[in-house]
Design a protein around this motif. Structure first.
Motif, mmCIF file in Angstrom:
data_model
loop_
_atom_site.group_PDB
_atom_site.id
_atom_site.type_symbol
_atom_site.label_atom_id
_atom_site.label_comp_id
_atom_site.label_asym_id
_atom_site.label_seq_id
_atom_site.Cartn_x
_atom_site.Cartn_y
_atom_site.Cartn_z
ATOM 1 N N LYS A 138 0.834 -1.210 0.000
ATOM 2 C CA LYS A 138 0.000 0.000 0.000
ATOM 3 C C LYS A 138 0.865 1.256 0.000
ATOM 4 N N THR A 139 1.917 1.256 0.827
ATOM 5 C CA THR A 139 2.818 2.407 0.886
ATOM 6 C C THR A 139 3.533 2.603 -0.443
ATOM 7 N N ARG A 140 4.003 1.499 -1.030
ATOM 8 C CA ARG A 140 4.701 1.587 -2.311
ATOM 9 C C ARG A 140 3.778 2.141 -3.393
ATOM 10 N N ASP A 198 3.187 -6.608 -7.724
ATOM 11 C CA ASP A 198 2.124 -5.700 -7.273
ATOM 12 C C ASP A 198 2.524 -4.234 -7.424
ATOM 13 N N GLU A 199 3.621 -3.968 -8.159
ATOM 14 C CA GLU A 199 4.067 -2.594 -8.325
ATOM 15 C C GLU A 199 3.094 -1.805 -9.214
ATOM 16 N N THR A 200 2.911 -0.524 -8.893
ATOM 17 C CA THR A 200 2.034 0.362 -9.653
ATOM 18 C C THR A 200 2.734 0.854 -10.917
ATOM 19 N N VAL A 201 2.026 0.822 -12.028
ATOM 20 C CA VAL A 201 2.553 1.334 -13.292
ATOM 21 C C VAL A 201 2.319 2.837 -13.339
ATOM 22 N N MET A 202 3.368 3.601 -13.634
ATOM 23 C CA MET A 202 3.307 5.059 -13.613
ATOM 24 C C MET A 202 3.152 5.621 -15.029
ATOM 25 N N PRO A 203 2.788 6.895 -15.150
ATOM 26 C CA PRO A 203 2.555 7.482 -16.470
ATOM 27 C C PRO A 203 3.798 7.478 -17.349
ATOM 28 N N ALA A 204 3.565 7.588 -18.640
ATOM 29 C CA ALA A 204 4.646 7.677 -19.622
ATOM 30 C C ALA A 204 4.168 8.531 -20.788
ATOM 31 N N VAL A 205 5.097 8.842 -21.680
ATOM 32 C CA VAL A 205 4.800 9.627 -22.877
ATOM 33 C C VAL A 205 4.802 8.705 -24.091
#
Length: 540
Positions: free
Chosen positions: A223-225, A290-297
């Motif tokens: 959750k923190t990650r 379970d890592e969150t995928v972050m935005p990209a261009v």
């Protein structure tokens, strides 16, 4: 941008990240490049196109390309697109770690000066002339160097540099040597417009913990990650969007900022395709971690010419560059409205998601899977709101050959997954290209149609396997080959380095295989028999 298991943070990767964020303060208005960080502005040659702003080991501030390419008269079949690069070589900060001069190998490190840049950008490039004098409204030096590009093109670099208190600012024009005399006046006219302006410090974004201290990062709860990655991703996107990129139309969709040089109709089609592909990729490999995928261009070039100009110096360009969080795609007029031509976008989104899920899985993916995925996604077509993966002529032709010859040349499935069929040459010679792409592509089709159950008693082969790839890579020996500037090695050194690369890679494949598929020989044979039956009954 990965920390090794031994605690080493790649300084080049960190430099590229901070360089990109600082570069977001640049702007291009009315055909003028303005850089408040460095206090400089200049006009590119007339009708040249702005393409992007990162590369060259962190030195690149911005890149422009000519509106046309030039065919060589001296070299048959060779052409080149002239480019203009704005470069910055900052002085090292006090206490900054310098490249290890005692290293056995020439390492990939940021360029330290114009001189260092000219010596290393194309190995063997020789200085033709140097001149001290006025450059626009400033004083500096002009250099002309000539040599061979990555593709063997005979090139000339026309460079002007200005020394500032905290570094060296440079403008570089690149063209075919035989075209330099013709284009020189355009370069000099552009240099006359170089003008100082008020400097403004950049917005800063720290190197995130998952890049600088992976071991410590993974000790945090999920959750923190997730919360921290979501916050960093939003801040990164705000910084990235701070100044519009002139000439590039902007679109947004879930998780992506889309910058397009293509027409509006095509750009909107890409937005739609992106949503469909991302949903499919998340469903296919989202369970890897379970890592969150972050935005990209997603950067959509107007045509292949623009993409070629942008990635000209990349020896092995991929569809996604994790150093700068950009996916690269271009409008291919040859495919029309058939729904084909989106394979590169599919691969780019796949690589983006996988990198955020487990960067080591992307970096150390075995060849059988990397090539198989390339073939699998190369057959992708967009039909309405659905994906269709239709085997291409190479795959169908290869298996027609195997059937015609009673499969005697078809390698056992374990021979390909464990890469027993293509180990690195013991003498360190350059190995041939991977020759089993159609077979590995077909393996992935079979795994998706139930073959996974022979290994995991489930239909989830890929996430399980990819996680093991990444986990095994974390504990493997350092990947020294990725830190060495291989273009600067002689034949003997390259063979010596290749031996180390092959040894590490082959051992890693063994580790992955034994850890993730610890089945008996009889079980492997049953899987192989099932795969052959699948091929016998395969229908389009």
């Amino acid at each position: 941008m990965h920390q090794s298991p031994h605690g080493f943070v790649n300084p080049l990767a960190a430099f590229l990240l901070t360089g990109l964020l600082a570069g977001s303060l640049t702007s291009q208005k009315g055909g003028v490049y303005s850089d408040p960080l460095l206090g400089m502005k200049i006009k590119p040659p007339s009708r040249w196109t702005y393409l992007g702003k990162i590369g060259d080991r962190g030195a690149l501030r911005i890149l422009y390309a000519s509106s046309r390419s030039y065919a060589s008269k001296a070299q048959r079949g060779v052409s080149h697109i002239p480019t203009m690069r704005v470069l910055w070589f900052p002085k090292p900060k006090d206490g900054a770690k310098k490249p290890d001069e005692k290293s056995k190998w020439p390492m990939l490190s940021p360029y330290s000066s114009v001189k260092d840049y000219m010596e290393r950008v194309y190995v063997g490039m020789k200085q033709v002339s140097v001149e001290v004098g006025a450059i626009g409204k400033m004083q500096g030096r002009r250099y002309v160097t000539a040599g061979n590009g990555n593709g063997g093109q005979k090139l000339t670099l026309h460079i002007a540099s200005v020394s500032l208190d905290d570094g060296e600012f440079a403008i570089e024009y690149e063209c075919l040597t035989e075209q330099h005399k013709k284009l020189k006046s355009q370069f000099e006219k552009s240099l006359l417009t170089l003008t100082p302006m008020t400097r403004k410090p950049p917005a800063e974004l720290e190197l995130p913990m998952w890049e600088s201290d992976r071991e410590g990062w993974l000790k945090k709860d999920a959750k923190t990650r997730a919360t921290e990655r979501e916050a960093w991703g939003k801040q990164w996107l705000r910084t990235r969007k701070a100044v519009p990129e002139t000439g590039w139309k902007t679109h947004t969709t879930d998780g992506y900022l889309i910058l397009s040089h293509a027409d509006s109709k095509f750009s909107k089609r890409i937005v739609k395709a992106t949503q469909i592909i991302r949903k499919w990729v998340d469903g296919w490999i989202g369970e890897t971690t379970d890592e969150t995928v972050m935005p990209a261009v997603i950067r959509i070039f107007a045509d292949r010419r623009e993409r070629t100009a942008y990635q000209f110096r990349d020896i092995n360009p991929r569809e996604y560059d994790p150093r700068v969080r950009e996916l690269y795609f271009f409008k291919d007029a040859s495919v029309g409205n058939t729904g084909a031509g989106f394979a590169a976008l599919t691969r780019g989104i796949f690589e983006h998601v996988l990198h955020d899920k487990h960067p080591y899985a992307k970096r150390d993916m075995p060849r059988w899977l990397d090539n198989g995925l390339w073939g699998y996604m190369d057959s992708y077509k967009l039909k309405g709101r659905n994906l269709a993966f239709v085997p291409g002529k190479i795959e169908t032709g290869r298996f027609a050959y195997h059937k015609q010859h009673d499969n005697r040349d078809l390698q056992p499935i374990w021979g390909m997954i464990q890469e027993r069929s293509a180990r690195g040459p013991e003498d360190g010679a350059n190995e041939p290209n991977w020759g089993y792409t159609p077979e590995c592509t077909r393996i992935l089709r079979w795994l998706d149609k139930g073959g996974s159950e022979f290994f995991f008693k489930s239909k989830r082969f890929l996430p399980t396997y990819l996680k093991q790839v990444g986990d095994s890579a974390v504990t493997a020996s350092p990947a020294i080959g990725r830190l060495v500037d291989q273009r600067r090695l002689n034949a003997g050194q390259l063979k010596e380095l290749n031996k180390l690369i092959y040894k590490r890679r082959d051992a890693l494949v063994d580790t992955i295989g034994y850890a993730v598929i610890p089945i008996s020989i009889d079980a492997w044979k049953k899987a192989d028999a099932a795969f052959r039956v699948y091929n016998e009954n395969f229908k389009l």
